[in-house]
Structure formats: structure tokens, C-alpha cells
Design a protein around this motif. Structure first.
Motif, PDB file in Angstrom:
ATOM      1  N   UNK A 216       0.840  -1.194   0.000  1.00 34.41           N
ATOM      2  CA  UNK A 216       0.000   0.000   0.000  1.00 34.41           C
ATOM      3  C   UNK A 216       0.877   1.247   0.000  1.00 34.41           C
ATOM      4  N   UNK A 217       0.517   2.184  -0.877  1.00 39.02           N
ATOM      5  CA  UNK A 217       1.312   3.398  -1.040  1.00 39.02           C
ATOM      6  C   UNK A 217       0.495   4.612  -0.632  1.00 39.02           C
ATOM      7  N   UNK A 218       0.988   5.779  -0.991  1.00 40.63           N
ATOM      8  CA  UNK A 218       0.303   7.019  -0.656  1.00 40.63           C
ATOM      9  C   UNK A 218      -0.735   7.439  -1.673  1.00 40.63           C
ATOM     10  N   UNK A 219      -1.018   6.588  -2.674  1.00 42.80           N
ATOM     11  CA  UNK A 219      -2.074   6.924  -3.617  1.00 42.80           C
ATOM     12  C   UNK A 219      -3.405   6.991  -2.885  1.00 42.80           C
ATOM     13  N   UNK A 220      -4.304   7.784  -3.418  1.00 40.82           N
ATOM     14  CA  UNK A 220      -5.576   8.031  -2.735  1.00 40.82           C
ATOM     15  C   UNK A 220      -6.346   6.736  -2.513  1.00 40.82           C
ATOM     16  N   UNK A 221      -6.409   5.878  -3.515  1.00 38.50           N
ATOM     17  CA  UNK A 221      -7.187   4.644  -3.381  1.00 38.50           C
ATOM     18  C   UNK A 221      -6.592   3.732  -2.304  1.00 38.50           C
ATOM     19  N   UNK A 222      -5.266   3.613  -2.258  1.00 36.66           N
ATOM     20  CA  UNK A 222      -4.628   2.767  -1.251  1.00 36.66           C
ATOM     21  C   UNK A 222      -4.707   3.394   0.143  1.00 36.66           C
TER      22      UNK A 222
END
Length: 154
Positions: free
Chosen positions: A55-61
Motif C-alpha cells: 500500500x502506497x500514498x495513492x488516494x485509493x490505497x
């Protein structure tokens, strides 16, 4: 996989066939139980680390991580873009620029362009009342270093 080890079965398999009696097997399994407990805690830590890696800092994650940790059943936490209102300036007569203000709105300092927040996290009030520190810690862990955020109640 290479890390899946059944220590109860291993204790039986490593005993010579002549010693595979009930008491000796139970003794060998009792000797291996601390190692089995350590192996189980290592596997749990490995699963948690893989979750963090995936999981990264993208909005969906980020939204998925926050809902998995804090609002499992209803999944009410969501993320939107930050406000970026342009600044309006009032000029003096010496500058020979228009002084007419028109319709103006007063915003907080954090809501203007290049000084505000990059995204806003909307969370239910009961989560903000009880788990605000955990919410902030998760957002800080997963967001990019240059991004700024604000938490708002729903």
C-alpha cells in the motif's frame, strides 16, 4: 513456501522410528513449541510488513488502509482534493490598479493556493473523537513527504 513449517509434524519426522512413541513425541513437540510460537509471530509480522509494502500514498490505497484500520464495517472514511483558492489583493491608489473588491469570501490561511493542504481526509466524528492519533499516524506513514493534509469530520 519455504517459510511454512509444521513443527509438530517436523518433531515426529526427525525422531527415529524406534522412538516414535506417544510420550517421546509429546516431549519433542513440547521442546519445539517455543520455536513454533516464535515462528508464528514472525509470520504475523511478515504479513503486516507485506501489507505496508503493498500500500502506497495513492488516494485509493490510503483510503483502503484507513478504512481497514479504523472503520472496517461501514468504510466511511474518504479523501478529497484540498482547497486551492486564489488570493485576492487590495491595491492602494498609488499603484493605479482597480480597488473594487466585488464579492469576496474569507478563507482560512491553509485554504489558499500554494499555502494550503494537498488533500483532505473526511472521517466520522466518533473516529475523530476516539482514534485521532492513530488516524494521523497512518496518514503520516503512508503519505508522500511533500504532501500536506487536513482531517475534517463528516
Amino acid at each position: 513456501m519455504w517459510y511454512d513449517v509444521d513443527f509438530k509434524k517436523l518433531a515426529i519426522l526427525l525422531l527415529p522410528t524406534a522412538l516414535r512413541k506417544a510420550k517421546v513425541v509429546a516431549f519433542a513437540q513440547a521442546l519445539l513449541s517455543p520455536i513454533a510460537d516464535l515462528h508464528y509471530s514472525w509470520k504475523q509480522k511478515r504479513i503486516a510488513d507485506w501489507y505496508k509494502i503493498e500500500h502506497t500514498g495513492q488516494v485509493c490505497y490510503l483510503r483502503k488502509v484507513l478504512n481497514d484500520a479504523l472503520d472496517v464495517s461501514e468504510r466511511r472514511i474518504y479523501i478529497s482534493d484540498g482547497n486551492a483558492f486564489p488570493r485576492k489583493y487590495i491595491y492602494t491608489r498609488a499603484e493605479n490598479k482597480p480597488v473594487f473588491l466585488g464579492k469576496m469570501f474569507i478563507y482560512q490561511n491553509s485554504e489558499y493556493t500554494n499555502t494550503g493542504v494537498d488533500f483532505i481526509v473526511y472521517a466520522p466524528t466518533e473516529i475523530m473523537a476516539t482514534k485521532i492519533n492513530e488516524l494521523n499516524a497512518l496518514i503520516t506513514y503512508y503519505k508522500l513527504a511533500s504532501k500536506r493534509y487536513k482531517v475534517q469530520p463528516i
